[in-house]
Structures are given as C-alpha cells and as structure tokens.
Design a protein around this motif. Structure first.
Motif, short mmCIF file in Angstrom:
data_model
loop_
_atom_site.label_atom_id
_atom_site.label_comp_id
_atom_site.label_asym_id
_atom_site.label_seq_id
_atom_site.Cartn_x
_atom_site.Cartn_y
_atom_site.Cartn_z
N GLU A 133 0.84 -1.18 0.00
CA GLU A 133 0.00 0.00 0.00
C GLU A 133 0.88 1.25 0.00
N ILE A 134 0.38 2.27 -0.65
CA ILE A 134 1.07 3.55 -0.68
C ILE A 134 0.49 4.42 0.42
N VAL A 135 1.36 4.96 1.27
CA VAL A 135 0.92 5.78 2.38
C VAL A 135 0.91 7.23 1.91
N GLN A 136 -0.25 7.68 1.46
CA GLN A 136 -0.39 9.05 0.99
C GLN A 136 -1.29 9.81 1.96
N LEU A 137 -0.88 11.05 2.27
CA LEU A 137 -1.64 11.85 3.22
C LEU A 137 -1.86 13.25 2.67
N HIS A 138 -3.08 13.71 2.84
CA HIS A 138 -3.40 15.08 2.45
C HIS A 138 -3.11 16.00 3.63
N ILE A 139 -2.39 17.12 3.35
CA ILE A 139 -2.01 18.02 4.43
C ILE A 139 -3.02 19.15 4.57
N THR A 140 -3.14 19.98 3.53
CA THR A 140 -4.03 21.13 3.61
C THR A 140 -4.15 21.76 2.24
N THR A 141 -4.85 22.89 2.15
CA THR A 141 -4.97 23.70 0.94
C THR A 141 -4.37 25.06 1.21
N PHE A 142 -3.62 25.59 0.26
CA PHE A 142 -2.97 26.87 0.48
C PHE A 142 -3.07 27.75 -0.77
N SER A 143 -2.86 29.04 -0.56
CA SER A 143 -2.86 30.01 -1.66
C SER A 143 -1.44 30.23 -2.13
N MET A 144 -1.16 29.94 -3.38
CA MET A 144 0.19 30.13 -3.92
C MET A 144 0.59 31.61 -3.89
N ARG A 145 -0.33 32.50 -4.24
CA ARG A 145 -0.01 33.92 -4.27
C ARG A 145 0.42 34.41 -2.88
N LEU A 146 -0.33 34.04 -1.85
CA LEU A 146 0.01 34.49 -0.49
C LEU A 146 1.39 33.98 -0.07
N GLU A 147 1.70 32.73 -0.39
CA GLU A 147 2.99 32.18 0.02
C GLU A 147 4.15 32.85 -0.72
N LEU A 148 3.99 33.10 -2.01
CA LEU A 148 5.06 33.74 -2.77
C LEU A 148 5.27 35.18 -2.34
N GLU A 149 4.19 35.86 -1.95
CA GLU A 149 4.33 37.23 -1.44
C GLU A 149 5.11 37.24 -0.13
N LYS A 150 4.87 36.27 0.72
CA LYS A 150 5.62 36.18 1.97
C LYS A 150 7.11 35.93 1.70
N GLN A 151 7.39 35.08 0.71
CA GLN A 151 8.78 34.79 0.36
C GLN A 151 9.45 36.00 -0.28
N ALA A 152 8.69 36.82 -1.01
CA ALA A 152 9.26 38.01 -1.62
C ALA A 152 9.68 39.02 -0.55
N LYS A 153 8.93 39.07 0.56
CA LYS A 153 9.26 39.99 1.64
C LYS A 153 10.42 39.45 2.49
N ASP A 154 10.54 38.16 2.57
CA ASP A 154 11.58 37.54 3.40
C ASP A 154 12.12 36.33 2.64
N GLU A 155 13.34 36.45 2.15
CA GLU A 155 13.90 35.38 1.33
C GLU A 155 14.11 34.08 2.11
N LYS A 156 14.11 34.17 3.45
CA LYS A 156 14.27 32.98 4.27
C LYS A 156 12.93 32.29 4.57
N HIS A 157 11.85 32.94 4.19
CA HIS A 157 10.53 32.38 4.51
C HIS A 157 10.27 31.09 3.74
N ARG A 158 9.67 30.12 4.42
CA ARG A 158 9.21 28.89 3.81
C ARG A 158 7.80 28.58 4.30
N TRP A 159 7.02 28.01 3.40
CA TRP A 159 5.77 27.41 3.86
C TRP A 159 6.16 26.23 4.74
#
Length: 623
Positions: free
Chosen positions: A109-135
């Motif tokens: 069996e393959i152990v696959q897990l769903h984590i969550t749903t996120f907004s790509m735009r919001l995450e990339l904007e956070k990374q643009a403000k802080d280059e060390k930022h990670r989701w």
C-alpha cells in the motif's frame, strides 16, 4: 523572473521533539472537488490532514500539477508556472520512509496523506518579503507517531535527563531503555545525552518481542504474565562515567507504551562543570531526608526547629548537603564554611545576626567529620584510577574554617600519583555532601544513668533531659585575592536555620516481671502476672509490649491503656501491667515479654537504631 515555492515538512514525535520528514514525495494538486477559491485556502489543518485512499488518489491523478522530494532537512522547492500564481492548491505527501530511514513497509500500500490547501499567491508574497521564509508544516505527534509505528514499525523514545533540584541538563550521560518482560528484560537501546540533556532511542517491535526462542519465535512477554499487551513496558537506567544517575526497576516501568514515548528523567546526582559560571551554589538540605529551610512540606523544618513531618531531632553525624561551584565565572576559587550558634530563634523569623555564630566547622574541635565531597570519573574509561573519591580533610580548611574543594581535589589527585593538570581527564560528580558535622560536639545534656531507675518507676522531673537547640549558618565566597582580603559575594551566602533541635542521649528502658521481682528470676510463676516497664526519652516516637510463648499459641501485643495510648509523650511507665488475657489463655510454657521502643532522632539519612532491638524478659509459666 522565476517563481520558487519553498516548503518544509516536519513531524512531532513528542510535543517538544520535532524531526525532519526527509526523502518523501511532495505532491501539489489542483483542489479536489473544485475547492479552488482563495477563500478556502486557509483550511483548518486539524480538519484537513487525513489519509488518502487508493480510490481518491486515482480520481485526483489528473489534478496533479507538481512533484518534489524533501531533502535531509525536510525542505523542498518547486518552480511555479506564471499560470498558477493566483491559484490555490492541495498539498499531499507520499510517505515511503521515516527517520531513521526505516525501510518501506512490506504491506502493499502507498501511504499518501493530504495536508491542507494553500494560496500560492500568499505564500510567494511572503517569500518576496523575506527570502528565508518557507511554507512550513509540522505534523501533529499523534498523527506522525501513528504513521511511523503502524506502517513502518518505527518506535521512538524522546526525552531529557536533568538534575532533580536545579533542573540543569546533564550532558554526555548514557541512557538505556529497558522493556520489562516476564522471561528476560529486553534492551531497547542506548543513547548519549547532548548539551541540553536530550536523548533519543529508536527501536522496532523486534527489540521488545524477543524470547528464549528468538529469532524463530518473537512475542511481547508482559511481566504481568499472559496479558500480552502490544507495547513494551519501559524503564530506564542512566550513568555517567560509571556513576548511576537513574536506576529504575521493573516496578517503575511505564506500561504498554505507544509508538512514541516522551519522558523527562531526573537525577539527584550533581555533575559539576568547573568552567560553568552559572552553576548554582547553595546549602539545600540535611542528608537526603530534610531540607535546610523553614516550611510546611514533609521535609522542611518547623518554626521550633523540628525536622520534617515526623518532628525529628538531629543526632550523630549529619551531612550538610547542597552544591557549590569550584570556581567563579572569572576563574577564581570558591570557598564555603558552616558556623553554629548556641543562640536560636524561631525559624519563621528573620535570620539571626552573623555575630552569634561563634562555633565553626573545621575550627571548633570535634565538629568536623571527614566525608566524600566529590567523585572524579574518567571521561574515557581506564582500568587504573577510573573512579577517584575525594574525601574532605582537615587540611582543606583555613584558620577561619573556609573549606576549599579545589584543594581537596588537587590533594586527592596528588595522593594517587596524578597531578592537578590531570583533572581535565575526569568528569566531576558532585556527591551532594558539602560538609559533615558531628552533633555530639554540640550537645551536652546528661543521660539518665544506667540502672538508676527501676522498671515501673517514673523518671524524676529533675533528671529529665532538657531541650537543646542550635542555629546553623552557611557562608560562601569568591576568593579574588586572599592575602588582601578581597572576596566576592556569591548567591546563597548567609543561608541560615535559626533553630535546629539536637539530641544524642540514649533511650532509657527497663523491663521486668513483677512476680519474678518478688520471688526470684528462676522461679516458675502462675496465676495473674504483671509486667513492669519504664521507657523514657524526650523525643520518644513509640513503644509497645509483645508477649509470646515458645509454641506461639500465645502471640499478641499487650494493650494496657498506658503503653499504647496516643499521642506519644516522653515517658511510658507502668508498675503492674496485666499480661494474662481473660479468659485465661496462658498455658504451661516458657514465655518472652518484649519491650519495643524508638525515638525521633534522625541524622538526615537514617532514623536512630537506638531502641530497635527489644528488651526481653523470659519467664516460665506454670498452671
């Protein structure tokens, strides 16, 4: 311009123990069931984290957009197309392994897990403000422990080893986890604590299902016999350089633990870092039983100077316990001393003036007793001088009673053929004892002269032993320049017990049979017979009479309304305590009447054995 989505995946094995989820596949999907609005992107992760069934994985296959793989730190990154900047995405991962690289499970069996749903735009904007930022996402320990254990047979113990009193971490100690079994206890593994006292032990079910038929037959053999619980019953051992820090037994085992066990172990042994300026110095107790403070707990002194909930008094040699750094932060030696005052005050009042303390341990004759104050144990095992015990000596005191443990250590090293420079080869184990004090050099009350009072007679008021109290003061200092009397102040200096009751008088006990006193000790006696006894001590804890014959057909305590009356007082006396138990139960036989008694004298480690052996009176009863 490249759009890089950076992420990180970790999992809790304990609430304070986080590990990287490494070498797993990250899957980025268009939202399942058209949940593609930005408003739905901020999903509640507690509600969205879940297993993905095979059927769901097949249905979502055409929605897959990106793949990535986490590195050793659990990090990953994905280059995002311009067409996807304003989209929301589901993020899953396929768990093919778990730390420390347990193999893929045998089950198909393959152990696959769903984590969550996120907004790509919001995450990339956070990374643009802080280059060390990670989701970042950390899997809750209940989920992650289940995944590790259920699918990969990966069990883990994550814990800390600290000092019980100071909560200071103990580094470089070897911690061993054991599984308590009916046949043979299993060793689950050993780990060495880091600078924070943290340790981790990884194991599998094969480590605790061993039997005498292993590896052919493995099963968990629970010591409660045939209960066969699924998890191990775990207890711990810990040592540093041969010194036991933690010594649990089967009785301490944590029953049927799960895939992840989180523990905080503590040891009463102090490990001294001579280069640590933050090592606290303090006089904390008397022996292992009592604190050196006024308070309401079961081990504190009360206002009148009695120790612990048992209202004990101190006797014989007492260990003044605590800890003291070897040197200050600036590298100067630290010295300490204990002084005693005949003047006392209640312990719940302000400390007595320093000038009252005229007796000094190490100066006043008879107060000092040599004891182990430290232990040196080789950092690398050696068959020669691996462990060296440091005993205090009169030469370690100066003329004012200041004790220098550095001198004691150097003196000990030289005595065994080493040099002070060899100290770097050793861990220094603090043995808890600062100084040992002989209380017999303080108490002066005369004892009741032997045979001065007959059995059954009261102790004259003028002969009773008076109360004796003393005050004890702890002083500690940094030696900056001793010839010029330049000393620094150390926290804990001036700690005082205003009142400590001490007593070194033996218990006074007399026992006889009235009818033998009136005839001869060798005469058989009959009819109604009576015991005579006198028990006296100013701190009497208890006393009792017990009668038995040789055949043990008579075996009972004597309840005469005097010796068994509570509360305890300093004296129990009866000139005619009837031993027969109506209706008459005493047959023709030899009998023993025993008088048991005890006092409240205590040296902080052991109660007084005085009175522990009963007085006995033999007689022959003839019907």
């Amino acid at each position: 311009m490249r759009n890089i989505f950076k992420g990180s995946l970790r999992g809790y094995v304990c609430e304070d123990c986080l590990e990287a989820v490494s070498e797993v596949e990250i899957l980025i999907y268009h939202p399942y069931r058209n949940a593609n609005s930005t408003a739905n992107a901020a999903s509640n992760v507690k509600e969205t984290f879940r297993f993905v069934s095979k059927e769901e994985a097949k249905q979502r296959a055409e929605l897959l957009v990106y793949k990535a793989k986490t590195d050793a730190e659990g990090n990953f990154q994905i280059e995002v197309s311009e067409n996807h900047l304003d989209a929301s995405f589901d993020i899953d991962f396929v768990c093919g392994t778990v730390p420390p690289k347990h193999p893929k499970p045998k089950r198909d069996e393959i152990v696959q897990l769903h984590i969550t749903t996120f907004s790509m735009r919001l995450e990339l904007e956070k990374q643009a403000k802080d280059e060390k930022h990670r989701w970042e996402y950390a899997i809750a320990y209940k989920w992650w422990c289940y995944i590790r254990g259920h699918f990969f047979d990966a069990w883990v113990i994550c814990g800390h080893l600290m000092n019980c009193q100071t909560n200071k971490p103990i580094a470089n100690a070897k911690v061993t986890a054991m599984d308590a079994d009916f046949f043979t206890d299993d060793n689950l593994g050993t780990a060495t604590t880091d600078s924070n006292g943290h340790f981790r032990i990884d194991y599998t079910s094969a480590d605790f299902k061993k039997t005498f038929l292993s590896p052919w037959i493995n099963i968990e053999t629970d010591p409660s016999f045939l209960s066969f619980q699924s998890g191990p019953d775990v207890y711990f051992k810990a040592e540093l350089g041969g010194t036991k820090l933690v010594d649990e037994t089967k009785a301490d085992a944590r029953k049927n633990v799960g895939f992840c066990l989180c523990v905080n172990l503590c040891s009463d042994v102090n490990v001294v870092d001579p280069n640590d300026p933050n090592f606290p110095s303090a006089w904390t107790g008397i022996g292992a039983a009592f604190s050196s403070s006024y308070g309401s707990s079961s081990y504190d002194f009360d206002a009148d100077g009695f120790a612990g909930s048992g209202k004990n008094v101190l006797y014989s040699v007492i260990r003044l316990t605590g800890q003291a750094a070897l040197r200050s932060g600036s590298g100067n030696p630290i010295e300490y001393r204990f002084r005693v005052s005949d003047t006392t005050a209640p312990n719940n009042t302000v400390s007595l003036p320093e000038s009252n303390f005229t007796k000094i341990v190490g100066v006043t004759p008879g107060l000092f007793t040599s004891s182990i104050v430290s232990k040196l144990t080789r950092k690398v095992f050696s068959f020669i001088l691996n462990d060296i015990f440091v005993w205090s000596d009169q030469s370690d005191f100066d003329a004012e009673g200041w004790f220098d443990v550095n001198h004691a250590i150097e003196r000990t090293l030289i005595a065994v053929g080493l040099t002070p420079a060899d100290l770097a080869l050793y861990n220094i184990i603090e043995e808890d004892t600062l100084i040992s004090l002989n209380t017999t050099a303080l108490t002066t009350a005369p004892s009741i002269p032997a045979n001065s009072i007959n059995a059954g007679q009261n102790i004259p008021a003028g002969s009773k032993i008076p109360l004796e109290k003393f005050a004890i003061r702890f002083e500690i200092r940094e030696v900056i320049d001793k010839p010029s009397n330049n000393f620094g102040v150390i926290g804990g200096n001036g700690k005082t017990l205003n009142s400590v009751v001490m007593n070194n008088n033996p218990i006074y006990r007399k026992l006889s049979i009235k009818e033998l006193d009136e005839s001869s000790l060798c005469s058989p006696i009959s009819g109604t017979i009576h015991g005579r006894y006198t028990v006296y001590h100013p701190y009497l804890a208890g006393c009792s009479l017990h009668l038995n014959n040789n055949s043990h057909t008579v075996e009972r305590d004597i309840l005469d309304g005097v010796i068994n009356t509570l509360p305890a007082v300093d004296e129990r006396t009866n000139n005619s305590s009837q031993l027969n138990n109506p209706p008459a139960d005493m047959t023709r036989c030899t009998y023993t009447l025993k008088l048991f008694s005890s006092t409240r004298k205590h040296n902080g480690d052991y109660g007084d054995s005085d009175g522990g052996t009963p007085l006995e009176q033999l007689f022959f009863y003839d019907v």
